[in-house]
Structures are given as structure tokens and as C-alpha cells.
Design a protein around this motif. Structure first.
Motif, mmCIF file in Angstrom:
data_model
loop_
_atom_site.group_PDB
_atom_site.id
_atom_site.type_symbol
_atom_site.label_atom_id
_atom_site.label_comp_id
_atom_site.label_asym_id
_atom_site.label_seq_id
_atom_site.Cartn_x
_atom_site.Cartn_y
_atom_site.Cartn_z
ATOM 1 N N ALA A 240 0.827 -1.213 0.000
ATOM 2 C CA ALA A 240 0.000 0.000 0.000
ATOM 3 C C ALA A 240 0.859 1.261 0.000
ATOM 4 O O ALA A 240 0.565 2.217 -0.732
ATOM 5 C CB ALA A 240 -0.938 -0.003 1.210
ATOM 6 N N VAL A 241 1.909 1.271 0.803
ATOM 7 C CA VAL A 241 2.764 2.459 0.893
ATOM 8 C C VAL A 241 3.484 2.701 -0.436
ATOM 9 O O VAL A 241 3.535 3.832 -0.928
ATOM 10 C CB VAL A 241 3.761 2.341 2.068
ATOM 11 C CG1 VAL A 241 4.771 3.481 2.059
ATOM 12 C CG2 VAL A 241 3.005 2.321 3.399
ATOM 13 N N GLY A 242 4.007 1.661 -1.033
ATOM 14 C CA GLY A 242 4.694 1.814 -2.314
ATOM 15 C C GLY A 242 3.787 2.363 -3.387
ATOM 16 O O GLY A 242 4.125 3.325 -4.094
ATOM 17 N N HIS A 243 2.608 1.766 -3.524
ATOM 18 C CA HIS A 243 1.652 2.243 -4.527
ATOM 19 C C HIS A 243 1.138 3.647 -4.194
ATOM 20 O O HIS A 243 0.993 4.485 -5.080
ATOM 21 C CB HIS A 243 0.477 1.272 -4.653
ATOM 22 C CG HIS A 243 0.820 0.039 -5.411
ATOM 23 N ND1 HIS A 243 1.254 -1.112 -4.803
ATOM 24 C CD2 HIS A 243 0.822 -0.224 -6.742
ATOM 25 C CE1 HIS A 243 1.496 -2.025 -5.718
ATOM 26 N NE2 HIS A 243 1.255 -1.512 -6.902
ATOM 27 N N GLY A 244 0.858 3.878 -2.927
ATOM 28 C CA GLY A 244 0.319 5.177 -2.522
ATOM 29 C C GLY A 244 1.278 6.320 -2.772
ATOM 30 O O GLY A 244 0.890 7.377 -3.287
ATOM 31 N N ILE A 245 2.549 6.120 -2.439
ATOM 32 C CA ILE A 245 3.551 7.164 -2.651
ATOM 33 C C ILE A 245 3.705 7.439 -4.151
ATOM 34 O O ILE A 245 3.771 8.598 -4.577
ATOM 35 C CB ILE A 245 4.884 6.778 -1.980
ATOM 36 C CG1 ILE A 245 4.736 6.896 -0.450
ATOM 37 C CG2 ILE A 245 6.032 7.637 -2.485
ATOM 38 C CD1 ILE A 245 5.920 6.367 0.337
#
Length: 150
Positions: free
Chosen positions: A91-96
Motif C-alpha cells: 500500500a505504501v509503495g503504490h500510494g507514494i
């Protein structure tokens, strides 16, 4: 590697408070990296968020202010006994990445995803260097690239 000069560029650093021993060291590395390449204190703003997942909305919030040339996201997710690690990292990778695309600004992924605390500390100023400083160099290079073509 040619880094370029950060003088006159504005940076936001969004840093997770979770795993503060690690993220604090990453933050120090990022600040030192920016300063070493010409950024001055007034051109760097630090925003704290509770955890790595909140880096996404933190980056989104600071980019609502159009003054920043790049945002550096710093966090640390350490593998636990459940699949929570996988979900958060994904989630963090995609969100950033999505925040960067939304604002057409460099948003740098400076999030450690390690198996244990020792690996994280090794990458936050230990035997593998400081990934916070590497994120700062990436931010400078990408901000300069963005300025050249925008």
C-alpha cells in the motif's frame, strides 16, 4: 555520480514516527544530504506522521502547497509474524507513487522494508550507509529533472 545543486529548491520531508530510532536516523541522513548539496534550512520542511501508511496522506497534504519541488517520504516497516507487513509495504509503495503522479512532482520512496531491527539500523547510518541520504540525493536529481522539463 553527478548529484547537482539543491540551492533554491524546496523540499518537504514526511517522516514516520513509528520505529523512531530508525526514522530519526534516516531523517538526519536526509537533512545532511540536502545540506551537503546546497539546500538551506529554510528550504526544507519536516512533517511528522504516525506511521509509514500515513506517509501517503502526509505527502498528499504537503503537496497541496505548490511551493515544494520534491517530497521525501521516510519510514520503516519491519517484518512481523503476520501478513500485515506485506499489506503495508504494498500500500505504501503504490500510494507514494500515486501521490507523485497526482501532483506531477517527485515523491521519493525512502521507506525501509526489513526483516528485523538490525537490518533497518544497518541501512539508517550503519554498515550499509544511510538510505535517508540516498533519498535526499534522489530528490535533488528528480527535482532538477522536473524543473528542466516543466
Amino acid at each position: 555520480m553527478e548529484v547537482g545543486n539543491a540551492q533554491g529548491l524546496k523540499f518537504a520531508i514526511v517522516v514516520s514516527q513509528w520505529n523512531a530510532q530508525v526514522t530519526g536516523a534516516l531523517l538526519n541522513g536526509a537533512l545532511e544530504g540536502l545540506a551537503k548539496h546546497g539546500a538551506v534550512e529554510g528550504d526544507v520542511e519536516v512533517a511528522n506522521v504516525p506511521g509509514s501508511y500515513e506517509l501517503i496522506s502526509g505527502a498528499d497534504i504537503v503537496l497541496r502547497n505548490d511551493e515544494f519541488d520534491a517530497v521525501i517520504c521516510l519510514g520503516c516497516v519491519i517484518q512481523g509474524e503476520t501478513k500485515h507487513f506485506d499489506f503495508i509495504c504494498d500500500a505504501v509503495g503504490h500510494g507514494i507513487a500515486n501521490v507523485g503522479l497526482k501532483y506531477n512532482k517527485p515523491v521519493i520512496f525512502g521507506v525501509l522494508t526489513t526483516d528485523n531491527l538490525e537490518q533497518a539500523l544497518d541501512r539508517a547510518g550503519g554498515k550499509h550507509g544511510n538510505k535517508g541520504e540516498e533519498a535526499a540525493i534522489t530528490a535533488i536529481q528528480m527535482a532538477l529533472l522536473s524543473k528542466k522539463y516543466n
